[in-house]
Design a protein around this motif. Structure first.
Motif, PDB file in Angstrom:
ATOM      1  N   GLY A   1      14.192  -4.833   6.240  1.00  0.00           N
ATOM      2  CA  GLY A   1      13.599  -5.352   5.006  1.00  0.00           C
ATOM      3  C   GLY A   1      12.103  -5.577   5.085  1.00  0.00           C
ATOM      4  O   GLY A   1      11.562  -6.359   4.323  1.00  0.00           O
ATOM      5  N   GLN A   2      11.442  -4.883   5.988  1.00  0.00           N
ATOM      6  CA  GLN A   2      10.010  -5.107   6.177  1.00  0.00           C
ATOM      7  C   GLN A   2       9.199  -4.049   5.443  1.00  0.00           C
ATOM      8  O   GLN A   2       9.157  -2.896   5.835  1.00  0.00           O
ATOM      9  CB  GLN A   2       9.666  -5.118   7.669  1.00  0.00           C
ATOM     10  N   ASN A   3       8.572  -4.466   4.351  1.00  0.00           N
ATOM     11  CA  ASN A   3       7.714  -3.586   3.568  1.00  0.00           C
ATOM     12  C   ASN A   3       6.458  -4.365   3.202  1.00  0.00           C
ATOM     13  O   ASN A   3       6.518  -5.559   2.951  1.00  0.00           O
ATOM     14  CB  ASN A   3       8.389  -3.155   2.268  1.00  0.00           C
ATOM     15  N   GLY A   4       5.342  -3.667   3.157  1.00  0.00           N
ATOM     16  CA  GLY A   4       4.116  -4.267   2.672  1.00  0.00           C
ATOM     17  C   GLY A   4       3.494  -5.279   3.628  1.00  0.00           C
ATOM     18  O   GLY A   4       3.847  -5.370   4.797  1.00  0.00           O
TER      19      GLY A   4
ATOM     20  N   PRO B   1       0.816  -1.214   0.000  1.00  0.00           N
ATOM     21  CA  PRO B   1       0.000   0.000   0.000  1.00  0.00           C
ATOM     22  C   PRO B   1       0.850   1.264   0.000  1.00  0.00           C
ATOM     23  O   PRO B   1       1.965   1.270   0.520  1.00  0.00           O
ATOM     24  CB  PRO B   1      -0.815  -0.101   1.286  1.00  0.00           C
ATOM     25  N   SER B   2       0.290   2.327  -0.609  1.00  0.00           N
ATOM     26  CA  SER B   2       1.031   3.589  -0.692  1.00  0.00           C
ATOM     27  C   SER B   2       1.230   4.218   0.682  1.00  0.00           C
ATOM     28  O   SER B   2       2.197   4.920   0.921  1.00  0.00           O
ATOM     29  CB  SER B   2       0.312   4.566  -1.617  1.00  0.00           C
ATOM     30  N   GLN B   3       0.306   3.950   1.595  1.00  0.00           N
ATOM     31  CA  GLN B   3       0.443   4.476   2.953  1.00  0.00           C
ATOM     32  C   GLN B   3       0.438   3.307   3.925  1.00  0.00           C
ATOM     33  O   GLN B   3      -0.495   2.504   3.950  1.00  0.00           O
ATOM     34  CB  GLN B   3      -0.710   5.421   3.280  1.00  0.00           C
TER      35      GLN B   3
ATOM     36  N   ASP C   1      -5.957   0.543   3.293  1.00  0.00           N
ATOM     37  CA  ASP C   1      -5.307  -0.250   2.242  1.00  0.00           C
ATOM     38  C   ASP C   1      -4.650  -1.504   2.815  1.00  0.00           C
ATOM     39  O   ASP C   1      -4.676  -2.570   2.197  1.00  0.00           O
ATOM     40  CB  ASP C   1      -4.262   0.581   1.496  1.00  0.00           C
ATOM     41  N   GLU C   2      -4.047  -1.383   3.979  1.00  0.00           N
ATOM     42  CA  GLU C   2      -3.440  -2.554   4.625  1.00  0.00           C
ATOM     43  C   GLU C   2      -4.526  -3.572   4.987  1.00  0.00           C
ATOM     44  O   GLU C   2      -4.336  -4.772   4.808  1.00  0.00           O
ATOM     45  CB  GLU C   2      -2.658  -2.148   5.878  1.00  0.00           C
TER      46      GLU C   2
END
Length: 114
Positions: free
Chosen positions: A67-70, A24-26, A37-38
């Motif tokens: 390395g934690q994204n999304g 998500p963008s935010q 979005d999450e």
């Protein structure tokens, strides 16, 4: 057909879902308050069987705290960072406990005791 066999034949429920949904963008900085979005991505993860979510989560956790994204394994990046922090804290506490026990038993650091 078992659940595991079905998962391997058909893939997890996220198969075919556009990848950008999981990034998500935010993103929330609060582990307890995912953004809308999450939550949408988390609802996709919720359709997975627990063993599939666990594999997905562990695969993502291997990337370390930076390395934690999304969304992965049914968790947000903020939730995984918190899990990693707690794991690290527990590891330090376990290490201290082991050293205290070894001192109490008279073990010397670095020696193998059989």
């Amino acid at each position: 057909m078992t659940d595991i066999v079905a998962d391997r034949l058909h893939g997890p429920p996220c198969t075919g879902v556009p990848l950008q949904i999981f990034f998500p963008s935010q993103e929330s900085e609060n582990a307890l308050r995912p953004t809308p979005d999450e939550r949408r991505a988390l609802s996709c993860c919720a359709r997975c069987r627990p063993h599939v979510r666990a594999v997905c989560l562990e695969r993502q956790m291997a990337h370390g705290i930076t390395g934690q994204n999304g969304i992965a394994g049914g968790t947000t990046s903020a939730q995984r960072r918190e899990l990693i922090r707690l794991r690290t804290q527990d590891s330090v506490q376990v290490g201290r406990l082991v050293r205290a026990i070894e001192r109490q038993l008279g073990y010397l650091p670095g020696l193998v005791h059989g």
